[in-house]
Design a protein around this motif. Structure first.
Motif, PDB file in Angstrom:
ATOM      1  N   LEU A 560       0.854  -1.188   0.000  1.00  0.00           N
ATOM      2  CA  LEU A 560       0.000   0.000   0.000  1.00  0.00           C
ATOM      3  C   LEU A 560       0.886   1.233   0.000  1.00  0.00           C
ATOM      4  CD1 LEU A 560      -2.701   1.611   0.467  1.00  0.00           C
ATOM      5  CD2 LEU A 560      -2.292   1.283   2.927  1.00  0.00           C
ATOM      6  N   LEU A 561       0.622   2.159  -0.915  1.00  0.00           N
ATOM      7  CA  LEU A 561       1.267   3.468  -0.863  1.00  0.00           C
ATOM      8  C   LEU A 561       0.343   4.404  -0.110  1.00  0.00           C
ATOM      9  CD1 LEU A 561       3.269   5.684  -1.498  1.00  0.00           C
ATOM     10  CD2 LEU A 561       2.224   5.910  -3.767  1.00  0.00           C
ATOM     11  N   TYR A 562       0.774   4.839   1.071  1.00  0.00           N
ATOM     12  CA  TYR A 562      -0.051   5.722   1.898  1.00  0.00           C
ATOM     13  C   TYR A 562       0.629   7.076   1.991  1.00  0.00           C
ATOM     14  CZ  TYR A 562      -3.551   7.008   5.306  1.00  0.00           C
ATOM     15  OH  TYR A 562      -4.610   7.610   5.935  1.00  0.00           O
ATOM     16  N   ILE A 563      -0.063   8.108   1.541  1.00  0.00           N
ATOM     17  CA  ILE A 563       0.457   9.470   1.560  1.00  0.00           C
ATOM     18  C   ILE A 563      -0.264  10.245   2.653  1.00  0.00           C
ATOM     19  CG2 ILE A 563       0.749  11.603   0.241  1.00  0.00           C
ATOM     20  CD1 ILE A 563       0.744   9.840  -2.299  1.00  0.00           C
ATOM     21  N   VAL A 564       0.497  10.757   3.597  1.00  0.00           N
ATOM     22  CA  VAL A 564      -0.090  11.564   4.666  1.00  0.00           C
ATOM     23  C   VAL A 564      -0.234  12.997   4.176  1.00  0.00           C
ATOM     24  CG1 VAL A 564       0.147  12.407   7.029  1.00  0.00           C
ATOM     25  CG2 VAL A 564       0.904  10.094   6.446  1.00  0.00           C
ATOM     26  N   HIS A 565      -1.477  13.444   4.062  1.00  0.00           N
ATOM     27  CA  HIS A 565      -1.785  14.840   3.730  1.00  0.00           C
ATOM     28  C   HIS A 565      -1.557  15.638   5.007  1.00  0.00           C
ATOM     29  CE1 HIS A 565      -4.130  18.445   2.955  1.00  0.00           C
ATOM     30  NE2 HIS A 565      -4.361  18.081   1.718  1.00  0.00           N
ATOM     31  N   ASN A 566      -0.326  16.099   5.170  1.00  0.00           N
ATOM     32  CA  ASN A 566       0.112  16.672   6.439  1.00  0.00           C
ATOM     33  C   ASN A 566      -0.059  18.195   6.425  1.00  0.00           C
ATOM     34  OD1 ASN A 566       1.337  17.374   8.822  1.00  0.00           O
ATOM     35  ND2 ASN A 566       3.339  16.517   8.325  1.00  0.00           N
ATOM     36  N   ASN A 567      -1.221  18.653   6.901  1.00  0.00           N
ATOM     37  CA  ASN A 567      -1.406  20.108   7.054  1.00  0.00           C
ATOM     38  C   ASN A 567      -1.245  20.544   8.513  1.00  0.00           C
ATOM     39  OD1 ASN A 567      -3.866  19.394   8.267  1.00  0.00           O
ATOM     40  ND2 ASN A 567      -5.050  19.785   6.407  1.00  0.00           N
ATOM     41  N   ARG A 568      -0.768  19.609   9.339  1.00  0.00           N
ATOM     42  CA  ARG A 568      -0.440  19.882  10.743  1.00  0.00           C
ATOM     43  C   ARG A 568      -1.611  20.485  11.508  1.00  0.00           C
ATOM     44  NH1 ARG A 568       5.724  21.786   9.132  1.00  0.00           N
ATOM     45  NH2 ARG A 568       6.541  19.652   9.035  1.00  0.00           N
ATOM     46  N   ALA A 569      -2.806  19.962  11.196  1.00  0.00           N
ATOM     47  CA  ALA A 569      -3.992  20.469  11.885  1.00  0.00           C
ATOM     48  C   ALA A 569      -5.162  19.527  11.650  1.00  0.00           C
ATOM     49  CB  ALA A 569      -4.349  21.866  11.385  1.00  0.00           C
ATOM     50  N   TYR A 570      -6.136  19.609  12.534  1.00  0.00           N
ATOM     51  CA  TYR A 570      -7.483  19.098  12.248  1.00  0.00           C
ATOM     52  C   TYR A 570      -8.178  20.256  11.537  1.00  0.00           C
ATOM     53  CZ  TYR A 570      -6.218  15.599  15.743  1.00  0.00           C
ATOM     54  OH  TYR A 570      -5.587  14.604  16.446  1.00  0.00           O
ATOM     55  N   HIS A 571      -7.919  20.371  10.230  1.00  0.00           N
ATOM     56  CA  HIS A 571      -8.148  21.664   9.598  1.00  0.00           C
ATOM     57  C   HIS A 571      -9.629  22.011   9.425  1.00  0.00           C
ATOM     58  CE1 HIS A 571      -7.547  25.146   6.970  1.00  0.00           C
ATOM     59  NE2 HIS A 571      -6.414  25.222   7.627  1.00  0.00           N
ATOM     60  N   GLN A 572     -10.479  21.021   9.311  1.00  0.00           N
ATOM     61  CA  GLN A 572     -11.908  21.329   9.253  1.00  0.00           C
ATOM     62  C   GLN A 572     -12.347  22.028  10.533  1.00  0.00           C
ATOM     63  OE1 GLN A 572     -15.273  18.766   7.540  1.00  0.00           O
ATOM     64  NE2 GLN A 572     -15.315  18.233   9.705  1.00  0.00           N
ATOM     65  N   GLU A 573     -11.876  21.510  11.658  1.00  0.00           N
ATOM     66  CA  GLU A 573     -12.235  22.125  12.944  1.00  0.00           C
ATOM     67  C   GLU A 573     -11.550  23.483  13.108  1.00  0.00           C
ATOM     68  OE1 GLU A 573     -14.513  20.201  13.795  1.00  0.00           O
ATOM     69  OE2 GLU A 573     -13.733  18.621  12.483  1.00  0.00           O
ATOM     70  N   TYR A 574     -10.353  23.611  12.566  1.00  0.00           N
ATOM     71  CA  TYR A 574      -9.638  24.898  12.583  1.00  0.00           C
ATOM     72  C   TYR A 574     -10.472  25.971  11.883  1.00  0.00           C
ATOM     73  CZ  TYR A 574      -5.735  28.180  11.788  1.00  0.00           C
ATOM     74  OH  TYR A 574      -4.918  29.278  11.764  1.00  0.00           O
ATOM     75  N   MET A 575     -11.041  25.615  10.732  1.00  0.00           N
ATOM     76  CA  MET A 575     -11.866  26.576  10.001  1.00  0.00           C
ATOM     77  C   MET A 575     -13.161  26.892  10.753  1.00  0.00           C
ATOM     78  SD  MET A 575     -11.379  25.554   5.984  1.00  0.00           S
ATOM     79  CE  MET A 575     -12.111  23.935   6.181  1.00  0.00           C
ATOM     80  N   TYR A 576     -13.743  25.860  11.368  1.00  0.00           N
ATOM     81  CA  TYR A 576     -14.960  26.096  12.149  1.00  0.00           C
ATOM     82  C   TYR A 576     -14.682  27.056  13.310  1.00  0.00           C
ATOM     83  CZ  TYR A 576     -17.719  22.407   9.880  1.00  0.00           C
ATOM     84  OH  TYR A 576     -18.431  21.649   8.982  1.00  0.00           O
ATOM     85  N   LEU A 577     -13.540  26.858  13.964  1.00  0.00           N
ATOM     86  CA  LEU A 577     -13.210  27.719  15.093  1.00  0.00           C
ATOM     87  C   LEU A 577     -12.952  29.152  14.627  1.00  0.00           C
ATOM     88  CD1 LEU A 577     -12.964  27.298  18.142  1.00  0.00           C
ATOM     89  CD2 LEU A 577     -10.491  27.167  17.847  1.00  0.00           C
ATOM     90  N   GLN A 578     -12.321  29.310  13.469  1.00  0.00           N
ATOM     91  CA  GLN A 578     -12.136  30.637  12.899  1.00  0.00           C
ATOM     92  C   GLN A 578     -13.493  31.301  12.639  1.00  0.00           C
ATOM     93  OE1 GLN A 578      -9.671  29.626   9.469  1.00  0.00           O
ATOM     94  NE2 GLN A 578      -7.942  30.718  10.384  1.00  0.00           N
ATOM     95  N   LEU A 643       5.141   4.716   2.998  1.00  0.00           N
ATOM     96  CA  LEU A 643       4.451   5.937   3.442  1.00  0.00           C
ATOM     97  C   LEU A 643       5.274   7.156   3.054  1.00  0.00           C
ATOM     98  CD1 LEU A 643       2.620   6.735   6.706  1.00  0.00           C
ATOM     99  CD2 LEU A 643       4.618   8.127   6.131  1.00  0.00           C
ATOM    100  N   LEU A 644       4.587   8.186   2.551  1.00  0.00           N
ATOM    101  CA  LEU A 644       5.198   9.485   2.292  1.00  0.00           C
ATOM    102  C   LEU A 644       4.512  10.528   3.155  1.00  0.00           C
ATOM    103  CD1 LEU A 644       5.682   9.706  -1.596  1.00  0.00           C
ATOM    104  CD2 LEU A 644       7.346   9.035   0.155  1.00  0.00           C
ATOM    105  N   ASP A 645       5.301  11.276   3.874  1.00  0.00           N
ATOM    106  CA  ASP A 645       4.812  12.390   4.697  1.00  0.00           C
ATOM    107  C   ASP A 645       5.005  13.664   3.880  1.00  0.00           C
ATOM    108  OD1 ASP A 645       4.384  14.410   6.517  1.00  0.00           O
ATOM    109  OD2 ASP A 645       5.886  13.730   7.964  1.00  0.00           O
ATOM    110  N   VAL A 646       3.894  14.212   3.357  1.00  0.00           N
ATOM    111  CA  VAL A 646       3.961  15.381   2.481  1.00  0.00           C
ATOM    112  C   VAL A 646       3.310  16.568   3.187  1.00  0.00           C
ATOM    113  CG1 VAL A 646       3.426  16.315   0.200  1.00  0.00           C
ATOM    114  CG2 VAL A 646       3.810  13.847   0.482  1.00  0.00           C
TER     115      VAL A 646
END
Length: 651
Positions: A560-578, A643-646
């Motif tokens: 399995l090639l697993y790519i981590v979409h690493n935005n260093r956040a729970y970004h949906q919740e980040y936007m909700y909090l904003q 795994l790729l951490d991007v």
């Protein structure tokens, strides 16, 4: 959490402590039995030094043996018969996190069943085991089984079971239990047992049982399998008593395993399908919306045939691989056409109202329909055939004009034939003109997506569009399978050519975090040996819930090639909090508190390597992305996970 009784089966704590000290060579046998103050002879200096036994599972098993007066051998066990039953159900794998409450079945799977069909999948967490089953079933077209430890293991499994329930995916869940109170050892066996373990998950399973005999188990196991795979599909649960698994079989000849008969999915009523066909042929701008139509590879060509016969628009909600992404009639990214449609046909749609409405999450929540008032709405599917009242995965009530209960995939051939009978030359010409307009609009949407993907191409963090474009560039000539994406990542469906049934397998169902990594691994397991290249893109927040999935990937050598979409956040919740902070006029500068994964930033590649998986990253320079993808793809093609951490843009 302890999954075993600290003191074994019977025996006081002090006795066990003494047995351990004796076995470890820390005290002599005479010292354990001599009265207090008595001299011990010979002295330690005079006595020959005994060779210490090495602590470990074998020693623990030997020390836990029952008194010699009890029988110590048996030639059969209930677990053996249970394995015989499972072997008749076309179950290739059984995922588990080992535990004492199903040690009888576990041992029988290995030694009686030969660890084949089902083969044990060792999972570090019960949620991983069930989510692997969810991903596997959607790709393999059949369920795997999992077993968990009493009520504590079931509570760990419950989140994944809920996702599978909302996703309408079959998983055969089993759980160990000790039914009779007088048979439970002191300690952990009490809080890990229950009168009715399945009560924990009954609101999001389709059926459950707690067999009281081996014959009862045989019949319930076959029934559970059939119920799980009958549309609408869902998880089932069997609670297995420990003694039923472990004790000898009294009369094997008296036990019978029922035959598993072939299932015919329910088809829509013939008269109702004929009425729907008339509506489709008469409509000027019909739109078909699909979500979970595809149960098997047969569904996509059937839906294509209907759409091409009508030359009508198709919108895919991507619950399954329903319709080719590059087909000229695919209008999935042109949902504005709903406003001009005079007939909407929803097939196996999970949430119809949400698809047909625009919802505004403001101080006063409002909504309005995307459709015109005169539009007719028809539904075809099994969504309403089995419902539960507590959990609200059913969505808001939507009025319709025609509601046909039946499996859409099974009903499509009959519906298409009815449509063909009604089309004359005049309507055929009208349909062809309509199809040309839709094809031109589809092509324009594809070209626009390609153009949009170049925005910020050389930016760092790397854009989601660039990742998806570069990944597709390297796998498009392979027999690839995308089995998971992070929340809101639509770029693959906009840019890639999804043309086969195994290209995509849907989303989590319930939106429970922790789905993508283990479910992708389950799908990769289903693809293993087929020559397919399995890839997934998962969020970093999702990864943090179940990182030990990678150990299972490495241990079982699942490519399995697993790519981590690493935005260093729970970004949906980040936007909700904003949004909440902006609503109150308090500024958004503190919205990162409680929503981000930084200080320290996580190095997912190092985690992967620690679990025995090829890992690279964090990759922040876009020029390094292509070479890293190539190296990781080569690893996966060799039969190993990677795994790729991007480090990527926020959404």
């Amino acid at each position: 959490m302890s999954k075993t009784n600290s003191f074994g089966r019977g025996g006081a704590p002090d006795d066990k402590r003494r047995s351990f000290l004796k076995g470890a060579g820390l005290v002599g046998a005479a010292a354990l039995t001599a009265p207090a103050g008595a001299a011990v002879s010979p002295t330690a200096e005079q006595a020959p030094r005994a060779k210490a036994r090495v602590p470990g599972p074998r020693l623990a098993a030997a020390d836990a043996m029952p008194p010699s007066a009890d029988p110590v051998n048996q030639i059969s066990s209930g677990g053996d018969f249970m394995v015989d039953v499972l072997k008749t159900l076309d179950i290739d794998y059984l995922a588990m996190n080992c535990a004492s409450s199903f040690r009888g079945l576990h041992e029988a799977l290995i030694n009686h069943g030969g660890n084949t069909k089902p083969e044990i999948l060792t999972c570090p967490h019960e949620e991983i085991a069930v989510h692997m089953g969810q991903g596997y079933a959607k790709m393999a077209g059949k369920p795997l089984a999992m077993i968990c430890h009493g009520v504590v293991g079931l509570q760990h499994a419950s989140m994944a079971m809920y996702n599978a329930w909302c996703d309408r995916v079959p998983v055969v869940v089993m759980g160990g239990n000790i039914m009779e109170a007088n048979k439970r050892a002191p300690g952990a066996e009490w809080p890990h047992s229950a009168i009715d373990p399945a009560a924990l998950t009954r609101d999001f399973t389709k059926w459950d049982d707690q067999p009281a005999s081996l014959q009862h188990f045989a019949e319930s196991a076959v029934r559970a399998y059939k119920i799980a795979i009958t549309p609408p599909m869902a998880p089932v649960m069997l609670s297995l008593d420990a003694e039923l698994q472990e004790n000898p079989i009294e009369n094997r000849d008296a036990l019978r395993i029922p035959k598993l008969t072939r299932l015919t999915p329910p088809q829509g009523d013939e008269a109702a399908l004929a009425e729907l066909a008339k509506m489709l042929v008469a409509a000027e701008n019909p739109v078909i919306i699909c979500d979970r139509v595809a149960r098997t590879p047969a569904a996509m060509p059937r839906l294509v045939e209907l759409a091409e016969t009508l030359q009508c628009a198709v919108i895919d909600n991507y619950g399954r691989m329903n319709f080719p992404s590059r087909h000229p009639l695919n209008q999935s990214f042109r949902r504005s056409i709903l406003a001009s449609s005079d007939l909407i046909v929803a097939m196996e749609l999970n949430e119809l109202w949400g698809t047909l409405s625009d919802f505004h999450d403001r101080i006063n929540r409002t909504s309005e329909p995307r459709t015109k008032k005169t539009a007719m709405i028809a539904t075809l599917g099994t969504r309403g055939l089995y419902m539960k009242s507590n959990y609200q995965d059913l969505g808001r009530y939507q009025e319709v004009d025609l509601d046909i209960a039946g499996d859409a995939e099974a009903s499509l051939p009959a519906l298409t034939e009815q449509v063909k009978k009604l089309i004359d030359e005049g309507r055929k010409a009208t349909f062809e003109a309509r199809g040309k307009k839709l094809a031109a609009a589809h092509l324009a949407a594809v070209e626009q997506a390609k153009s949009d993907a170049t925005i910020g191409w050389d930016a760092s963090p790397i854009t989601s569009a660039r990742l998806c474009a570069e990944l597709y560039g390297q796998i498009k000539d392979e027999d690839w399978s995308l089995v998971g994406t992070s929340i809101g990542l639509s770029w693959p469906h906009r840019l890639w050519n999804f043309d086969k049934a195994h290209r995509w397998n849907g989303v989590s169902g319930g939106g429970g975090v922790g789905y993508t990594l283990p479910a992708s691994l389950g799908a990769a397991l289903a693809n293993k040996g087929s020559g397919r290249l399995t890839v997934a893109i998962g969020g970093d927040g999702d990864f943090m819930f179940v990182p030990s999935t990678l150990w299972t990937a490495a241990h079982h050598r699942i490519p399995l090639l697993y790519i981590v979409h690493n935005n260093r956040a729970y970004h949906q919740e980040y936007m909700y909090l904003q949004a909440m902070a902006a609503r109150h006029g308090r500024g958004i500068t503190k919205a990162d508190i409680g929503t981000t994964l930084k200080d320290p930033s996580v190095d997912y590649a190092t985690i992967a390597r620690g679990f025995g998986v090829h890992g690279e990253g964090p990759i922040e320079d876009p020029s390094q992305l292509g070479p890293a993808l190539k190296r990781a793809i080569d690893v996966v093609k060799s039969g190993q996970p990677a795994l790729l951490d991007v480090v990527m843009d926020q959404r």
